[in-house]
Design a protein around this motif. Structure first.
Motif, PDB file in Angstrom:
ATOM      1  N   LEU A   1       0.863  -1.180   0.000  1.00 40.51           N
ATOM      2  CA  LEU A   1       0.000   0.000   0.000  1.00 40.51           C
ATOM      3  C   LEU A   1       0.899   1.229   0.000  1.00 40.51           C
TER       4      LEU A   1
ATOM      5  N   VAL B   1      -1.891   5.290   0.757  1.00 39.06           N
ATOM      6  CA  VAL B   1      -3.329   5.082   0.592  1.00 39.06           C
ATOM      7  C   VAL B   1      -4.127   5.965   1.550  1.00 39.06           C
TER       8      VAL B   1
ATOM      9  N   ASN C   1       1.100   3.569   4.430  1.00 43.57           N
ATOM     10  CA  ASN C   1       2.183   2.902   3.695  1.00 43.57           C
ATOM     11  C   ASN C   1       2.492   1.585   4.401  1.00 43.57           C
TER      12      ASN C   1
ATOM     13  N   ILE D   1      -8.963  -1.382   5.441  1.00 45.12           N
ATOM     14  CA  ILE D   1      -7.739  -1.713   4.700  1.00 45.12           C
ATOM     15  C   ILE D   1      -7.919  -3.031   3.957  1.00 45.12           C
TER      16      ILE D   1
ATOM     17  N   ILE E   1      -7.793  -3.615  -0.146  1.00 41.56           N
ATOM     18  CA  ILE E   1      -6.921  -4.585  -0.818  1.00 41.56           C
ATOM     19  C   ILE E   1      -7.757  -5.507  -1.706  1.00 41.56           C
TER      20      ILE E   1
ATOM     21  N   VAL F   1     -10.172   3.214  -3.130  1.00 48.57           N
ATOM     22  CA  VAL F   1      -9.287   4.113  -2.391  1.00 48.57           C
ATOM     23  C   VAL F   1      -9.558   5.541  -2.847  1.00 48.57           C
TER      24      VAL F   1
ATOM     25  N   ILE G   1      -2.487   0.517  -4.635  1.00 46.72           N
ATOM     26  CA  ILE G   1      -2.335  -0.817  -4.039  1.00 46.72           C
ATOM     27  C   ILE G   1      -1.724  -1.742  -5.080  1.00 46.72           C
TER      28      ILE G   1
ATOM     29  N   THR H   1      -5.051  -1.023  -8.192  1.00 46.74           N
ATOM     30  CA  THR H   1      -5.894   0.004  -7.578  1.00 46.74           C
ATOM     31  C   THR H   1      -7.243   0.150  -8.267  1.00 46.74           C
TER      32      THR H   1
END
Length: 357
Positions: free
Chosen positions: A6, A9, A23, A45, A49, A55, A60, A68
């Motif tokens: 990440l 994000v 991060n 989170i 993912i 996001v 990602i 992403t």
């Protein structure tokens, strides 16, 4: 990298930023646990993912690909939820193989793969049963099998054991750990249960209010917390905290809590730099030792648990909890003498809560 990453994000809802500049690197083959209280952002989170939550900013990456903007089925991940979400009218065999059938895999290959998963999870005798004929633990194995059969790059677990009773949770923790050791696949696992985190993880990420407080091995998170929040959240009973300052005590160092002093055995040499400064001393219950050379304390309450005993004490103007064996006997209102193992204490800045030792 072949794991998950990440990069910066951010997540916002209706203009309100709930996670900023996250991060995180998850190495290939790691068992990473996202740990924290309700509302801290751990499931957010996981869902980002997985592609279930978009996001707001950042990116990602899974197995070196920027995912992403990809849909969940394009990310090469498999997810196991808190609810088993099994199809009640299908057999276990069909539940496990359903995802492969949708992808057009030949029937013979599906049967072979399902049989392999059945052996791996030790549910071969259950393959022709319906979910309603299974226990909670067996249903959870089927849900895990449905994820495993696809052979994804990353497995995502969202509090998968929370619906099980204490014994089944303990049994499933062992099974999950063995499974990870055998498969070597990357796992990202969400829980608020610190026992699950400490026993399963190769790396623990402690979250609070949408930010990472510490990302480290379970041992370091427990023994060397990055701040007072981590120290208080991880460990049961929680870490003891006493505000005061370090003072010179002959050739050694003691802790002055304002209403009395506590001797500290084997405090690291670098602690001399903190003498006279306001600090918050943090000591785990097992770091308090009953010793005739220690400070006088009053026993408030003793709680036998079987293998351990937790003793609540008043000392140096504070209340603390010590952990000791069951062989000693303590009565409320009596006196005891305690010393703190200085080699294993933590010291925190009283204002920021950041660890300074």
């Amino acid at each position: 990298m072949n794991g998950v990453e990440l990069r910066g994000v951010t997540k916002a809802y209706a203009g309100l930023t709930v996670m900023k500049d996250i991060n995180l690197e998850i190495e290939d083959g790691a068992f990473l646990v996202l740990l924290g209280p309700s509302g801290c952002g751990k499931s957010t989170i996981l869902n980002m993912i997985a592609g279930l939550e978009p996001v707001t900013g950042g990116s990602i990456h899974i197995a070196g690909r920027d995912v992403t903007e990809l849909e969940p089925d394009e990310r090469d991940i498999a997810m196991v939820f808190q609810s088993y979400a099994l199809y009640p009218t299908m057999s276990v065999r069909k539940n496990i193989g359903f995802g492969l059938k949708i992808r057009g895999m030949p029937k013979a290959d599906i049967e072979k793969r399902v049989d392999e998963i059945g052996e791996l999870l030790q549910i071969t005798p259950l393959l022709d049963r319906k979910p309603s004929q299974l226990s909670g633990g067996q249903q959870q194995r089927v849900a895990i099998g449905r994820a495993l059969v696809r052979e994804p790059s990353v497995f995502l677990f969202d509090e998968p054991l929370s619906n099980l009773d204490a014994k089944l949770r303990a049994d499933m923790r062992v099974e999950l750990k063995r499974l990870h050791e055998r498969l070597g696949r990357t796992i990202v696992y969400v829980t608020h249960d610190q026992i699950e985190a400490m026993t399963l993880a190769t790396k623990v990420v402690v979250l609070d209010k949408g930010s990472i407080q510490q990302a480290d091995t379970p041992e370091n998170v427990y023994r060397r917390p990055a701040n007072k929040f981590v120290a208080s959240f991880v460990g049961a009973p929680t870490m003891n905290f006493i505000d005061g300052k370090l003072i010179q005590d002959g050739d050694g160092i003691a802790f002055d809590g304002g209403s009395g002093q506590l001797p500290l055995a084997s405090l690291p040499t670098r602690a001399h730099d903190l003498i006279g400064q306001p600090v918050t001393l943090g000591a785990r219950p097992e770091h308090l030792m009953f010793d005739d050379l220690g400070a006088n304390a009053r026993v408030l309450l003793a709680e036998p648990t079987g293998p351990d005993q937790y003793v609540r004490l008043a000392v140096a103007g504070s209340e603390v909890t010590a952990r000791t064996g069951p062989e000693q006997h303590f009565s409320s209102g009596t006196d005891a003498r305690i010393m703190i193992d200085g080699a294993r204490v933590s010291l925190f800045d009283p204002e920021s809560g950041r660890a300074v030792l």
